[in-house]
Design a protein around this motif. Structure first.
Motif, short mmCIF file in Angstrom:
data_model
loop_
_atom_site.label_atom_id
_atom_site.label_comp_id
_atom_site.label_asym_id
_atom_site.label_seq_id
_atom_site.Cartn_x
_atom_site.Cartn_y
_atom_site.Cartn_z
N VAL A 159 0.84 -1.21 0.00
CA VAL A 159 0.00 0.00 0.00
C VAL A 159 0.87 1.25 0.00
O VAL A 159 0.65 2.19 -0.78
N GLY A 160 1.87 1.27 0.87
CA GLY A 160 2.74 2.43 0.97
C GLY A 160 3.55 2.67 -0.29
O GLY A 160 3.70 3.82 -0.73
N LEU A 161 4.04 1.59 -0.90
CA LEU A 161 4.84 1.72 -2.12
C LEU A 161 4.03 2.33 -3.25
O LEU A 161 4.48 3.26 -3.93
N CYS A 162 2.83 1.79 -3.47
CA CYS A 162 1.97 2.33 -4.53
C CYS A 162 1.59 3.78 -4.25
O CYS A 162 1.59 4.63 -5.16
N GLY A 163 1.27 4.07 -3.00
CA GLY A 163 0.90 5.44 -2.64
C GLY A 163 2.03 6.42 -2.83
O GLY A 163 1.83 7.53 -3.34
N ILE A 164 3.24 6.03 -2.45
CA ILE A 164 4.40 6.92 -2.58
C ILE A 164 4.71 7.18 -4.05
O ILE A 164 4.96 8.33 -4.45
N VAL A 165 4.71 6.13 -4.87
CA VAL A 165 5.01 6.30 -6.29
C VAL A 165 4.00 7.24 -6.95
O VAL A 165 4.37 8.15 -7.70
N CYS A 166 2.72 7.03 -6.67
CA CYS A 166 1.68 7.89 -7.26
C CYS A 166 1.83 9.33 -6.80
O CYS A 166 1.66 10.27 -7.59
N THR A 167 2.15 9.52 -5.53
CA THR A 167 2.34 10.87 -5.00
C THR A 167 3.53 11.56 -5.64
O THR A 167 3.46 12.76 -5.98
N VAL A 168 4.60 10.82 -5.86
CA VAL A 168 5.82 11.40 -6.44
C VAL A 168 5.58 11.89 -7.86
O VAL A 168 5.84 13.06 -8.18
N TYR A 169 5.05 11.03 -8.72
CA TYR A 169 4.93 11.46 -10.12
C TYR A 169 3.82 12.49 -10.30
O TYR A 169 3.88 13.33 -11.19
N THR A 170 2.80 12.47 -9.42
CA THR A 170 1.74 13.47 -9.53
C THR A 170 2.21 14.84 -9.05
O THR A 170 1.98 15.85 -9.71
N SER A 171 2.88 14.87 -7.91
CA SER A 171 3.30 16.15 -7.33
C SER A 171 4.41 16.81 -8.12
O SER A 171 4.52 18.04 -8.14
N ILE A 172 5.24 16.02 -8.79
CA ILE A 172 6.34 16.60 -9.56
C ILE A 172 5.91 16.94 -10.98
O ILE A 172 6.19 18.04 -11.49
N GLY A 173 5.23 16.03 -11.63
CA GLY A 173 4.92 16.20 -13.05
C GLY A 173 3.57 16.80 -13.37
O GLY A 173 3.31 17.15 -14.52
N GLY A 174 2.69 16.90 -12.37
CA GLY A 174 1.38 17.49 -12.62
C GLY A 174 0.50 16.63 -13.51
O GLY A 174 0.70 15.42 -13.64
N MET A 175 -0.47 17.27 -14.16
CA MET A 175 -1.45 16.54 -14.96
C MET A 175 -0.83 15.85 -16.17
O MET A 175 -1.29 14.78 -16.57
N LYS A 176 0.20 16.42 -16.74
CA LYS A 176 0.85 15.76 -17.88
C LYS A 176 1.40 14.41 -17.46
O LYS A 176 1.25 13.41 -18.18
N ALA A 177 2.05 14.36 -16.31
CA ALA A 177 2.60 13.10 -15.82
C ALA A 177 1.49 12.11 -15.51
O ALA A 177 1.61 10.91 -15.79
N VAL A 178 0.40 12.60 -14.93
CA VAL A 178 -0.73 11.72 -14.61
C VAL A 178 -1.29 11.09 -15.88
O VAL A 178 -1.53 9.88 -15.94
N ILE A 179 -1.49 11.90 -16.90
CA ILE A 179 -2.09 11.40 -18.14
C ILE A 179 -1.18 10.39 -18.82
O ILE A 179 -1.63 9.30 -19.23
N TRP A 180 0.10 10.70 -18.95
CA TRP A 180 1.00 9.78 -19.65
C TRP A 180 1.25 8.51 -18.84
O TRP A 180 1.44 7.43 -19.41
#
Length: 278
Positions: A159-180
């Motif tokens: 749970v923590g691993l998935c949550g951390i990875v999602c938080t990292v790419y979302t907070s750094i890359g924004g919506m572009k990172a989320v979409i790709w």
């Protein structure tokens, strides 16, 4: 039985690529210098990746695990979902998407403040946050149980691993990172489902054998039109219920509706909705 090295490789690469996309979009390709760029990708996203992102955000791992179980236990009436989904998509395209672009705010609930009051906006936004927290808990916990069973990984570490990875790419890359990132995840889901169906048919002896087993188990059900509220799935419960649920998912949830704002105009956003349906 634990996963093979191929499965572990795909899993690790997915996590690495997800973080890499966030770093690339946020630190290399763009510095995310404005709120519009971070939240709406400056309205420059293309139709196909945005539609795939919309699909991935609506199709969680919990859905992939749960829907086959529903079909197995309660039959095939759920195939009728394609009709009310079409209606829900049409309602979203016709009435909601033009309003989102007319308001032009990253938050779809901004319209509620303009139309009614700030109090209504706060109440609806608070409800959305609460529902999202509860749903995300289920979405993370369910697949983590399955992952722990096939990898031996501690469930809370998963749970923590998935949550951390999602938080990292979302907070750094924004919506572009989320979409790709969603594009990669949607592609993997599609490939995985396709291979599962193919190998399932092969293991059971072919398509005709599968349908024979399904028919003998009374799982082929297409004509239940009874008006009985005690029955889990009938044509009417699916038709009426999915119209409301699909419209709510496509048009009334911030995480989905925000993606319509990531393309350049209303017509493009409407094409995103139709592409997602197809």
């Amino acid at each position: 039985m634990y996963l093979s090295w191929i499965d572990y490789t795909v899993f690790v690469l997915l996590l690495i690529f997800s973080c890499g996309i966030g770093i690339y979009q946020g630190c290399i390709r763009s510095k995310q210098t404005s709120t519009k760029e971070f939240l709406l990708a400056n309205g420059r996203m293309k139709i196909l990746p945005t539609a795939m992102s919309l699909l991935a955000s609506l199709t969680s791992a919990a859905s992939l695990l749960g829907m086959p179980v529903e079909f197995y236990y309660f039959g095939s009436m759920l195939v009728y979902c394609v009709v009310p989904w079409f209606i829900g998509t049409y309602l979203t395209m016709k009435f909601f998407i033009p309003k989102f672009h007319y308001v032009g705010n990253a938050s779809i609930y901004a319209y509620l403040e303009q139309r009614f009051s700030l109090t209504i906006r706060i109440l609806v936004t608070g409800s959305f946050i609460l529902v999202t927290i509860l749903s995300m808990a289920t979405i993370l916990y369910g697949p983590s149980i399955a992952l722990s069973q096939v990898t031996g990984l501690n469930i809370w570490l998963s749970v923590g691993l998935c949550g951390i990875v999602c938080t990292v790419y979302t907070s750094i890359g924004g919506m572009k990172a989320v979409i790709w990132t969603d594009v990669i995840q949607a592609s993997i889901m599609f490939i995985g489902l396709t291979l599962s169906i193919i190998f399932g048919f092969i293991d059971l002896g072919g398509v005709s054998k599968v349908f024979e087993i399904v028919n003998n188990g009374n799982r082929l059900q297409f004509a239940d039109i009874r008006l009985d509220l005690s029955i889990r799935y009938t044509f009417w419960s699916i038709f009426i219920g999915v119209i409301f649920s699909s419209t709510a998912q496509y048009a009334c949830i911030q995480t989905q509706a925000q993606r319509y704002m990531c393309v350049k105009d209303t017509k493009t956003a409407q094409r995103v909705a139709w592409t997602n349906y197809v």
